[in-house]
Design a protein around this motif. Sequence first.
Motif, PDB file in Angstrom:
ATOM      1  N   ALA A  53       0.844  -1.199   0.000  1.00 51.20           N
ATOM      2  CA  ALA A  53       0.000   0.000   0.000  1.00 51.20           C
ATOM      3  C   ALA A  53       0.880   1.250   0.000  1.00 51.20           C
ATOM      4  O   ALA A  53       2.011   1.235   0.480  1.00 51.20           O
ATOM      5  N   ARG A  54       0.355   2.328  -0.537  1.00 50.72           N
ATOM      6  CA  ARG A  54       1.054   3.614  -0.523  1.00 50.72           C
ATOM      7  C   ARG A  54       0.741   4.283   0.812  1.00 50.72           C
ATOM      8  O   ARG A  54      -0.401   4.637   1.077  1.00 50.72           O
ATOM      9  N   VAL A  55       1.767   4.453   1.651  1.00 51.30           N
ATOM     10  CA  VAL A  55       1.608   5.061   2.971  1.00 51.30           C
ATOM     11  C   VAL A  55       2.034   6.520   2.883  1.00 51.30           C
ATOM     12  O   VAL A  55       3.149   6.832   2.474  1.00 51.30           O
ATOM     13  N   VAL A  56       1.120   7.405   3.261  1.00 54.05           N
ATOM     14  CA  VAL A  56       1.379   8.842   3.285  1.00 54.05           C
ATOM     15  C   VAL A  56       1.340   9.289   4.738  1.00 54.05           C
ATOM     16  O   VAL A  56       0.414   8.939   5.477  1.00 54.05           O
ATOM     17  N   ALA A 111      -0.418  11.183  -3.535  1.00 54.98           N
ATOM     18  CA  ALA A 111      -1.775  11.279  -2.984  1.00 54.98           C
ATOM     19  C   ALA A 111      -2.479  12.541  -3.457  1.00 54.98           C
ATOM     20  O   ALA A 111      -3.702  12.549  -3.631  1.00 54.98           O
ATOM     21  N   ALA A 112      -1.718  13.606  -3.687  1.00 51.12           N
ATOM     22  CA  ALA A 112      -2.288  14.868  -4.154  1.00 51.12           C
ATOM     23  C   ALA A 112      -2.434  14.908  -5.676  1.00 51.12           C
ATOM     24  O   ALA A 112      -2.891  15.906  -6.234  1.00 51.12           O
ATOM     25  N   GLY A 113      -2.041  13.840  -6.353  1.00 54.98           N
ATOM     26  CA  GLY A 113      -2.102  13.810  -7.815  1.00 54.98           C
ATOM     27  C   GLY A 113      -1.028  14.665  -8.459  1.00 54.98           C
ATOM     28  O   GLY A 113      -1.155  15.072  -9.608  1.00 54.98           O
ATOM     29  N   GLU A 114       0.057  14.931  -7.716  1.00 59.62           N
ATOM     30  CA  GLU A 114       1.117  15.804  -8.216  1.00 59.62           C
ATOM     31  C   GLU A 114       2.444  15.074  -8.383  1.00 59.62           C
ATOM     32  O   GLU A 114       3.500  15.700  -8.396  1.00 59.62           O
ATOM     33  N   GLU A 115       2.406  13.767  -8.530  1.00 59.18           N
ATOM     34  CA  GLU A 115       3.648  12.997  -8.594  1.00 59.18           C
ATOM     35  C   GLU A 115       4.519  13.348  -9.790  1.00 59.18           C
ATOM     36  O   GLU A 115       5.719  13.085  -9.788  1.00 59.18           O
ATOM     37  N   HIS A 116       3.960  13.981 -10.817  1.00 59.39           N
ATOM     38  CA  HIS A 116       4.738  14.357 -11.994  1.00 59.39           C
ATOM     39  C   HIS A 116       5.303  15.777 -11.896  1.00 59.39           C
ATOM     40  O   HIS A 116       6.010  16.218 -12.810  1.00 59.39           O
ATOM     41  N   GLU A 117       4.990  16.457 -10.794  1.00 61.14           N
ATOM     42  CA  GLU A 117       5.482  17.834 -10.647  1.00 61.14           C
ATOM     43  C   GLU A 117       6.005  18.162  -9.255  1.00 61.14           C
ATOM     44  O   GLU A 117       6.570  19.237  -9.045  1.00 61.14           O
ATOM     45  N   ALA A 118       5.823  17.273  -8.294  1.00 61.85           N
ATOM     46  CA  ALA A 118       6.234  17.562  -6.920  1.00 61.85           C
ATOM     47  C   ALA A 118       6.681  16.285  -6.226  1.00 61.85           C
ATOM     48  O   ALA A 118       6.520  15.185  -6.734  1.00 61.85           O
ATOM     49  N   GLY A 119       7.246  16.466  -5.033  1.00 65.42           N
ATOM     50  CA  GLY A 119       7.594  15.328  -4.193  1.00 65.42           C
ATOM     51  C   GLY A 119       9.016  14.839  -4.313  1.00 65.42           C
ATOM     52  O   GLY A 119       9.457  14.000  -3.546  1.00 65.42           O
ATOM     53  N   ARG A 120       9.752  15.350  -5.290  1.00 64.16           N
ATOM     54  CA  ARG A 120      11.138  14.918  -5.465  1.00 64.16           C
ATOM     55  C   ARG A 120      11.917  16.032  -6.159  1.00 64.16           C
ATOM     56  O   ARG A 120      11.334  16.900  -6.800  1.00 64.16           O
ATOM     57  N   LEU A 121      13.219  15.964  -6.036  1.00 63.72           N
ATOM     58  CA  LEU A 121      14.083  16.897  -6.752  1.00 63.72           C
ATOM     59  C   LEU A 121      14.377  16.296  -8.111  1.00 63.72           C
ATOM     60  O   LEU A 121      15.108  15.314  -8.227  1.00 63.72           O
ATOM     61  N   ALA A 122      13.765  16.846  -9.136  1.00 65.79           N
ATOM     62  CA  ALA A 122      13.942  16.318 -10.486  1.00 65.79           C
ATOM     63  C   ALA A 122      13.656  17.415 -11.505  1.00 65.79           C
ATOM     64  O   ALA A 122      12.871  18.337 -11.245  1.00 65.79           O
ATOM     65  N   VAL A 123      14.283  17.303 -12.644  1.00 64.86           N
ATOM     66  CA  VAL A 123      14.047  18.249 -13.733  1.00 64.86           C
ATOM     67  C   VAL A 123      12.561  18.218 -14.085  1.00 64.86           C
ATOM     68  O   VAL A 123      11.961  17.149 -14.220  1.00 64.86           O
ATOM     69  N   GLY A 124      11.969  19.401 -14.202  1.00 62.16           N
ATOM     70  CA  GLY A 124      10.558  19.511 -14.543  1.00 62.16           C
ATOM     71  C   GLY A 124       9.638  19.543 -13.337  1.00 62.16           C
ATOM     72  O   GLY A 124       8.451  19.805 -13.479  1.00 62.16           O
ATOM     73  N   HIS A 125      10.158  19.271 -12.147  1.00 65.61           N
ATOM     74  CA  HIS A 125       9.360  19.336 -10.928  1.00 65.61           C
ATOM     75  C   HIS A 125       9.503  20.719 -10.302  1.00 65.61           C
ATOM     76  O   HIS A 125      10.494  21.416 -10.524  1.00 65.61           O
ATOM     77  N   ARG A 126       8.493  21.103  -9.512  1.00 63.65           N
ATOM     78  CA  ARG A 126       8.603  22.364  -8.770  1.00 63.65           C
ATOM     79  C   ARG A 126       9.815  22.300  -7.855  1.00 63.65           C
ATOM     80  O   ARG A 126      10.115  21.254  -7.298  1.00 63.65           O
TER      81      ARG A 126
END
Length: 165
Positions: A53-56, A111-126
């Motif tokens: 399960a995804r634990v937040v 969980a916020a539906g922002e996995e493609h733009e937030a939550g990690r340090l990566a090119v293209g993320h906030r």
Amino acid sequence: MRRFARLGVIASMQPTHCCDYTRADHTDNWSRRLGEERASRAWRCRDLWDSGARVVLGSDWPIAPFPPLGVMAGARHRRPSRDLSLPPHGPEQALTALEALQGMTVNAAYAAGEEHEAGRLAVGHRADLTVLADDPLTTAATDLPDLPVLLTVLDGRPTHRDASL
């Protein structure tokens, strides 16, 4: 537990609840009302994580304190933050340092539906980031809440900068 993973249900857990609002021996009001059997099955972060399960992790603010380092620490040590000498509540349900960090970052973004733009340090993320005085993965869980925050950046803009920088 297996249904959480199979159905893709996100497990939003608040470790500060088991740490600060219940007792390991289940003599607190909440545990007495639930009964020993049900109270012993609460806040099963490890079992949920291991099931796939995804634990937040979160704090359930304004009910519980919101500082994320305290939430991450509670997920690891599961002891009352006011008295760390007391026994842990369900120590077998503790998360590792990396899992606690993931619960507050990449899993929360998912969980916020922002996995493609937030939550990690990566090119293209906030550029949302926090710089701490030491590594949260090697800092003892009991010391984590007091780890100094040196810098916070929200969407590329500094929102806090320690005077030492």
